[in-house]
Enzyme design. Structure first.
Site, PDB file in Angstrom:
ATOM      1  N   GLY A  52       0.833  -1.205   0.000  1.00 24.11           N
ATOM      2  CA  GLY A  52       0.000   0.000   0.000  1.00 24.11           C
ATOM      3  C   GLY A  52       0.867   1.254   0.000  1.00 24.11           C
ATOM      4  O   GLY A  52       1.185   1.791   1.059  1.00 24.11           O
ATOM      5  N   SER A 110       1.184   3.793  -3.362  1.00 21.40           N
ATOM      6  CA  SER A 110       0.595   4.856  -4.184  1.00 21.40           C
ATOM      7  C   SER A 110      -0.835   5.162  -3.757  1.00 21.40           C
ATOM      8  O   SER A 110      -1.556   4.286  -3.271  1.00 21.40           O
ATOM      9  CB  SER A 110       0.588   4.432  -5.651  1.00 21.40           C
ATOM     10  OG  SER A 110       1.889   4.224  -6.116  1.00 21.40           O
ATOM     11  N   SER A 126      -1.611  -4.427  -6.200  1.00 21.81           N
ATOM     12  CA  SER A 126      -1.688  -5.750  -6.829  1.00 21.81           C
ATOM     13  C   SER A 126      -1.918  -6.797  -5.750  1.00 21.81           C
ATOM     14  O   SER A 126      -1.423  -6.650  -4.637  1.00 21.81           O
ATOM     15  CB  SER A 126      -0.392  -6.102  -7.567  1.00 21.81           C
ATOM     16  OG  SER A 126       0.387  -4.977  -7.799  1.00 21.81           O
ATOM     17  N   GLU A 182      12.948  -2.806  -6.158  1.00 20.55           N
ATOM     18  CA  GLU A 182      12.000  -2.980  -7.254  1.00 20.55           C
ATOM     19  C   GLU A 182      12.620  -2.508  -8.570  1.00 20.55           C
ATOM     20  O   GLU A 182      12.543  -3.186  -9.582  1.00 20.55           O
ATOM     21  CB  GLU A 182      10.708  -2.223  -6.977  1.00 20.55           C
ATOM     22  CG  GLU A 182       9.691  -2.398  -8.093  1.00 20.55           C
ATOM     23  CD  GLU A 182       8.360  -1.710  -7.816  1.00 20.55           C
ATOM     24  OE1 GLU A 182       7.367  -2.170  -8.356  1.00 20.55           O
ATOM     25  OE2 GLU A 182       8.343  -0.714  -7.058  1.00 20.55           O
TER      26      GLU A 182
END
Lengths: 354, 403
Positions: B126, B128, B160, B243
């Site tokens: 969690g 953006s 996602s 990432e």
């Protein structure tokens, strides 16, 4: 595993760059246009540059293609006027691949006493009226845009990929310089009328190898020139103020610089690998040489345009001299195979052309 | 210049290959569910043999090997070559676990890492928010301490696997008065806590991979925080680094390029193969040249890592160049197919299960996600080239300046 430059190679780059900072400053480059003899080449000879790709047995240094690439990058970075490609790369590579050393030519090249120009374009991309034919040891025809013009002899290819050496003063050879956009290089035209020539090779693999080396070297020259243009653009954008800010703080400008870097930085590793392949990976050498020169031609063109634009109106002037790098990159793109020709070559090597 | 991995590593490669050959029948097929027994059994087997969670300490459920970049790389190469699942990924394993190892308390490491690695605890991220994308630090989801609990209100986007997740790691604003980077905390909480609503967000490929997640008075035990109050930005930044490094995989790009060559040998127009069309072939070769450049660049970055050096620009350009190139590569396949390039889903003329169409769109998503191409260009120019930052406006200042 180690993929990068060795300590010795970093030192080599430093010493060549230090020499060229002085010997091939922009002022000196400007002088070359009117007086094409400079001390650049003699200085490089003293540093051992023509011996890099010559074996110790032949009086050279037995260094690697990657070492030659490092020199080429420094030459491009300084838009240095020097007959490196012919006399230190393509001629020695061809002669040694063919196991020929007429009159101990290799020693003369290493000593800087002899220069070889390169007239092989007609073997793969002959223009109208150009082309070389051989008949009982004598050459006839025309070679255009000969590299490193003003040499003592020329390495000439006929239409069947045979290679010959022709003395500059041979009977039946007429030559004249050709002006191009890049004033840091000398080019010319050879007209041969039954000129006696020494055959160097009748094996197409010899020409192929010389071309592979030449193409990687031109790509490295473009890398050096383009990196210099990017560095100049960044320095200018950080310095130049408009609207009370350095223009480099505007994303419109800094993103142009980021795009140049994003395209150019991976080219460095590509050239390292291509050079490594020339020495160690014969199965990949031609594929990488063709792709590397084609790719650098595209990236170089983008950087040359974009770096000029970052400089605004000043980029367009002779005052700044940025155009010497722009034109050098342009020259490298057209010579020894345009990107389309090279990509076709890459496809052929992979058996993708029916 | 030495491109060999050396005999010790080639022996290791043989071990990996023989493991894959012996066990490949036990690997889950593509699209097997995250909680399916064969998925979990495969993950367990991989961890036991050191092919997943390789460097995570044994006490937290990993294999406990010394970090070795080349061995990790050989594992990745061999599983990709064999086209066999290399185990579970996802944001819990790739992002939360390294963060907990770095920043978590001993208790948190013991509670969360083992079940996460074994696929028994699925996480979503969690970060953006609708109003906080590239400017993530302006996020507004709030957490206010009420006794022994945080009370969370707000919403997240691009979460996602939120619809599958057991837990969320979430950035919230806990110090509304502090400068924006210093007012954020990093909370962990269960997704079945009352007050959480997940709504699927269908993307352009037609799939709901993402969600919008809403929080209304969600009560979270006070100790479920990673790092101190107000340190969440620092915690999150180490995760974003992970990432970005993982995006744009040149091996995957090479296998797509090979697939494209095959496609061009098979597709015909008026009886002529696409590969025999000089224009299309030239476009293919242009892309091949760029793929080769990025593969060589990847070798350089790897080699720098092995020598504890930072490849700097060579590393910073990977996400930007890798995703843009993939998008173009997939797009060329669509052009090669002409009208067939429009086929989708149940269309009987579909080639390669529609993967070209899907990947073409999917990679546009990756160009945007994980730091947009424009943010990448800011990073390259500011951190890589040393160019000045854009002047920053405080809240409300721009409207005033614009008059």
């Amino acid at each position: 595993m180690e993929f990068g430059l060795s300590e010795e190679q970093t030192l080599l780059a430093d010493s060549i760059n230090r020499f060229l900072d002085e010997a091939s400053s922009l002022d000196r480059v400007r002088q070359f246009v009117t007086a094409p003899e400079t001390d650049v080449w003699s200085g490089l000879v003293e540093l051992g540059v023509p011996g890099i790709l010559v074996s110790e047995a032949n009086g050279g240094l037995s260094m690697t293609a990657l070492d030659a690439v490092i020199v080429a990058e420094a030459l491009g970075s300084h838009t240095a006027p020097a007959p490196f490609l012919g006399s230190a790369v393509m001629a020695p590579v061809a002669l040694q691949a063919a196991a020929k050393n007429p009159g101990d030519l290799l020693a003369a090249l290493v000593a800087g006493e002899h220069r070889v120009g390169i007239a092989v374009g007609e073997a793969f991309a002959a223009r109208v009226d150009a082309g070389i034919t051989a008949s009982s040891g004598r050459l006839s025809g025309k070679a255009l845009f000969v590299l490193d013009y003003g040499a003592d002899s020329y390495l000439v290819a006929d239409g069947n990929a045979n290679l010959y050496l022709v003395a500059a003063d041979a009977k039946g050879l007429e030559s004249r310089p050709l002006t191009t956009i890049d004033r840091t290089r000398r080019t010319g035209e050879l007209v041969l009328k039954g000129v006696a020539a020494e055959r160097v090779s009748d094996d197409p693999a010899v020409l192929r190898k010389a071309l592979d080396y030449g193409r990687v070297i031109l790509a490295a020259d473009t890398l050096g020139a383009a990196q210099n243009m990017l560095d100049q653009a960044v320095a200018y954008a950080n310095e130049r103020e408009q609207f009370n800010r350095p223009i480099g703080s505007f994303q419109a400008v800094k993103h142009m610089c980021a795009e140049m870097a994003a395209h150019l930085e991976p080219c460095r590793a590509l050239i390292w690998y291509a050079a490594h392949a020339l020495d160690e990976l014969p199965d990949e050498a031609t594929l990488y040489a063709s792709h590397t020169k084609a790719h650098l031609a595209e990236v170089g063109k983008f950087v040359a345009k974009t770096a000029t634009e970052v400089h605004g109106g000043m980029g367009f002037t002779d005052l700044l001299g940025l155009h010497y790098w722009f034109k050098r990159i342009g020259f490298n793109r057209q010579m020894l195979g345009t990107p389309e020709l090279l990509r076709d070559d890459a496809a052929r090597v992979q058996g993708l052309v029916a | 210049m030495d491109l060999s991995y050396g005999p010790e590593y080639e022996a290791f490669r043989e071990e990996v290959r023989s493991f894959i050959e012996t066990n490949r029948d036990r690997a889950p097929r593509p699209r097997t569910g995250l909680r399916a027994p064969e998925t979990l059994a495969w993950q367990k087997l991989l961890i036991e043999n050191g092919y997943a969670a390789r460097t995570i300490p044994e006490e937290y459920g990993g294999y406990g090997a010394e970090p070795d970049i080349l061995k990790s790389r050989i594992i990745a190469e061999e599983f990709a070559r064999a086209n066999v699942s290399s185990g579970l990924g996802g944001q819990g394993i790739s992002m939360l676990v390294p963060t907990l190892l770095e920043m978590g308390t001993e208790e948190q490491k013991r509670e969360f890492i083992r079940p996460t690695l074994h696929g028994e605890m699925i996480w979503c991220q969690g970060y953006s928010e609708p109003g906080a994308g590239s400017d993530l630090a302006s996020l507004r989801t709030s957490a206010v301490l009420d006794g022994d609990e945080w009370v969370v209100n707000g919403s997240k986007i691009w979460t996602s696997t939120a619809h599958l997740a057991d837990w969320i790691f979430c950035l919230v604003r806990t110090e509304p008065e502090a400068p924006k980077h210093q007012g954020i905390s990093f909370l962990l909480f269960r997704m079945d806590t009352p007050g959480i609503e997940v709504r699927p967000l269908v993307d352009m490929t037609g799939v709901a991979n993402f969600n919008e997640t809403f929080f209304t008075d969600v009560r979270v035990p006070k100790h479920q925080i990673v790092g101190a109050r107000g340190q969440g930005w620092m915690v999150a930044n180490s995760i974003l680094g992970n990432e970005r490094d993982s995006l744009g995989n040149p091996d995957a790009t090479l296998s797509r390029l090979n697939g494209l060559v095959e496609l061009m040998k098979q597709e015909t127009v008026n009886g002529h193969r696409a590969i025999d069309d000089p224009v299309l072939r030239d476009r293919l070769m242009q892309i091949q040249g760029r793929v080769m450049a990025l593969r060589c660049n990847d070798l350089r970055v790897l080699s720098a890592r092995l020598n504890q050096a930072d490849a700097r620009l060579a590393r910073m350009v990977v996400k930007l160049q890798g995703t843009e190139l993939r998008h173009e590569l997939e797009g060329l396949a669509i052009d090669v197919m002409g009208e067939i390039g429009l086929a989708y889903q149940d269309n009987p003329y579909l080639r390669d299960q529609g993967s070209w169409q899907h990947q073409y769109m999917f990679f546009l998503g990756l160009i945007i996600g994980g730091g947009t191409s424009q943010i990448q260009k800011n990073i390259i120019s500011e951190r890589g080239l040393g160019m000045p930052k854009e002047p920053k406006y405080e809240k409300g200042q721009f409207a005033k300046a614009a008059g």
